[in-house]
Design a protein around this motif. Sequence first.
Motif, short mmCIF file in Angstrom:
data_model
loop_
_atom_site.label_atom_id
_atom_site.label_comp_id
_atom_site.label_asym_id
_atom_site.label_seq_id
_atom_site.Cartn_x
_atom_site.Cartn_y
_atom_site.Cartn_z
N ARG A 38 0.83 -1.21 0.00
CA ARG A 38 0.00 0.00 0.00
C ARG A 38 0.86 1.26 0.00
NH1 ARG A 38 -3.09 -3.03 3.72
NH2 ARG A 38 -2.05 -1.95 5.46
N HIS A 39 1.91 1.25 0.82
CA HIS A 39 2.80 2.41 0.90
C HIS A 39 3.47 2.66 -0.44
CE1 HIS A 39 5.70 5.25 2.66
NE2 HIS A 39 6.59 4.65 1.89
N PHE A 40 3.93 1.61 -1.08
CA PHE A 40 4.62 1.75 -2.36
C PHE A 40 3.68 2.30 -3.43
CE2 PHE A 40 5.54 -0.38 -6.48
CZ PHE A 40 6.68 0.34 -6.80
N LYS A 75 0.99 4.02 -3.11
CA LYS A 75 0.54 5.37 -2.81
C LYS A 75 1.64 6.40 -2.96
CE LYS A 75 -1.49 8.19 0.89
NZ LYS A 75 -1.99 8.19 2.30
N ASN A 76 2.87 6.05 -2.60
CA ASN A 76 3.93 7.05 -2.49
C ASN A 76 5.03 6.94 -3.54
OD1 ASN A 76 3.15 8.38 0.21
ND2 ASN A 76 3.20 6.20 0.74
N ASN A 77 5.30 5.74 -4.05
CA ASN A 77 6.52 5.56 -4.84
C ASN A 77 6.31 5.00 -6.24
OD1 ASN A 77 8.04 6.46 -2.65
ND2 ASN A 77 8.19 4.40 -1.79
N GLN A 123 4.59 6.05 -8.81
CA GLN A 123 4.55 7.02 -9.91
C GLN A 123 5.93 7.29 -10.49
OE1 GLN A 123 2.38 10.59 -9.08
NE2 GLN A 123 2.95 11.60 -10.98
N TYR A 156 8.58 5.19 -10.09
CA TYR A 156 9.37 3.96 -10.02
C TYR A 156 10.27 3.78 -11.23
CZ TYR A 156 10.53 -0.98 -9.58
OH TYR A 156 11.21 -2.17 -9.49
N ASP A 203 13.87 6.73 -1.46
CA ASP A 203 13.05 5.59 -1.07
C ASP A 203 12.06 5.32 -2.18
OD1 ASP A 203 11.80 3.57 0.31
OD2 ASP A 203 10.56 4.92 1.52
N ALA A 204 12.54 4.71 -3.26
CA ALA A 204 11.72 4.61 -4.48
C ALA A 204 11.37 3.19 -4.86
CB ALA A 204 12.46 5.28 -5.64
N SER A 228 9.94 -0.95 -3.76
CA SER A 228 8.79 -1.48 -3.04
C SER A 228 9.14 -2.13 -1.71
CB SER A 228 8.07 -2.52 -3.91
OG SER A 228 8.86 -3.70 -4.02
#
Length: 491
Positions: free
Chosen positions: A227-229, A231-233, A235, A237, A247-248, A250
Motif C-alpha cells: 500500500r505504501h509503495f 501510494k507514495n513511490n 509514480q 518507479y 526511497d523509491a 517497493s
Amino acid sequence: MTEKHIQSAPVILWFRFDLRLHDHAGVRAALETGQPILPLYIWDENPATRPLGAASKWWLHHSLEALYADLQKHGSRLTIERGNTHIILASIAKEYKAKTIYCSHTFDPENERNDAELTDELRSAGITLHRINNTLLTAPGALQTQGGTPFRVFTPFYKSLLASGACDIDTLPDLTTMPWPRPSQWPASLAVADLGLKPGLTPSGQDWAQGFNRFKPGEAGARGALRHFLKNNLQAYDSERDRPDLDATSHLSPHLRFGEISPQRILHETARAAEADNRLAAAADKFRAELAWREFSYGLLAQQPSLYNINFRRDFDRFEWRHDEKQFRDWCRGETGYELVDAGMRELWQTGYMHNRVRMVAASFLIKHLLIDWRRGEQWFWDCLLDADPANNPASWQWVAGSGADAAPYFRVFNPITQAEKFDPNGEYRARYIQGYTHTSTGRNHSKKAAELFDKANNSPKYPQPVVDHVFARDRALQAYKNRIVDEDQE
C-alpha cells in the motif's frame, strides 16, 4: 467466533515458504473441505535444500510469529515441530487419522525431488499430499520457446509471460468470511523461540539484527508495504528505482521470499492503481517486469538445480579466479575505498538489505575489479540478506559474472565512481552508511552538500584507500575474460 469442536479427522495445512492466509490456494482448498484444519510448520534440521542464512532465519522467526497471531484471530493455531519432515508428517497424520495434506510447491529442484519421495511414502500409508502453486505466476517450464525448450533469455520469456495472461489478475478470492473448523484436540507444539532462529549478539555484545527492524515481517507487513509503495513511490518507479538515495522501491522482496504476499496480489493491486491514475502506467509496466525477473530466475533454477555453486554456462568453469582473502574481507566489511561499494556492503550488514542498483555495483566490483569467484559473494549475500532467494540471488550473481544464461554483455565492468555520481549525486546514500568519510576514492567532492555530509573535521577515522586502481582493474578483468574466450575457441 463461538467455540465449536468437530470430531471428524482433520486435514493438515503444511506451511513452508507461503506464510500467509490470503491469496493462498492451499488455505482455500483446506477450508473448502469443511473438515477441521490442523496448520503445521516443520523446521527440518536436515533440509533437502540449502540451509537458510542468518538474516533469513531472523525474518522466518518473526514471520512465523505473525502467522501464529493471524491464525489465532480465526480461532486456530499453528503447530510447530522440528526434526525430520517425513517422520513428523507421517506421525501426525497417523495420530490424528488425517488422510489429506495440503502444501505449496517451493520450486527449489532439491525440494521438488524430496517432495516426490515424500508423496510416495505418504501414499503407501493411505495419505494424499496435494502440492499447489502458491509461489509463482507460472510454474517453471510451463512457458517454452517456439522450439519447445526452456527460456534462457529474459525478454522473450517476458513477452511469453504477458501473452499467457498470467499477469492479468482480475479478482482475488476472499477467504475472510469462511469458517475455520478446528480439531477436537491440538498436537503439542514448540514455541517459535524454541527453533533458535534469531541471531545472538556479536562478540562486542551488539545485537546484529537491530537494524533489521526497518521491516515488518508477516502478511500484514507485506500488505502495508505494498500500500505504501503504490501510494507514495509507484509514480516515479521507472525513473527513480535506480537511486539508492531515494526511497523509491517497493521493499517487497523479503515478503515475497517468505510467501507473505502473492505475486498475484501485487499485480492485481498495481493494475488497480494504474487504472485509477493513467500517469502510473509506465511505472506499473516496469514494476511488472521486475516481478517477471523473479519468475525467469526460477526457470533458470529449474534448468540448473545447483545454480548457487555451478556456472550456468559451463565454459566458465575454467575461468581463473584470484584468491585474495584480505581483499575479500575488505569487500565484506565495506572497506574497499570505493564509497558506493562500501556504503552498500555496510547497508547490507546493518540492515539485512541492499538497494538493487548497489547490489549490481558491489557484485561487479568483487567479480570484475578483484577477480574473486562470484560464488563467494553469493554466499555472503545469502547469509546477510533478509530476502536471500534460492533463484534470484544466484541468478543475479551469475548475470553479473557473465556465467548466467542471459548475461550479455558479460564483459561489462561497472565503474563504481561514475555509478556513484549518477545514482547518488549528492552523496546522501553514502553518507547514510559511511558517515564522516571523505570522497578519497573519487579524488574530489561531488557537491557542497556532499562535502558537508562527509565531515572532515570531526576526527573520524581516515577513509581507506582504494584496494585496487579502477583503470588497472578494468583492464585486468577485460583481459581475463578475453583469455577465457581464446581458450574456448582453441578447444
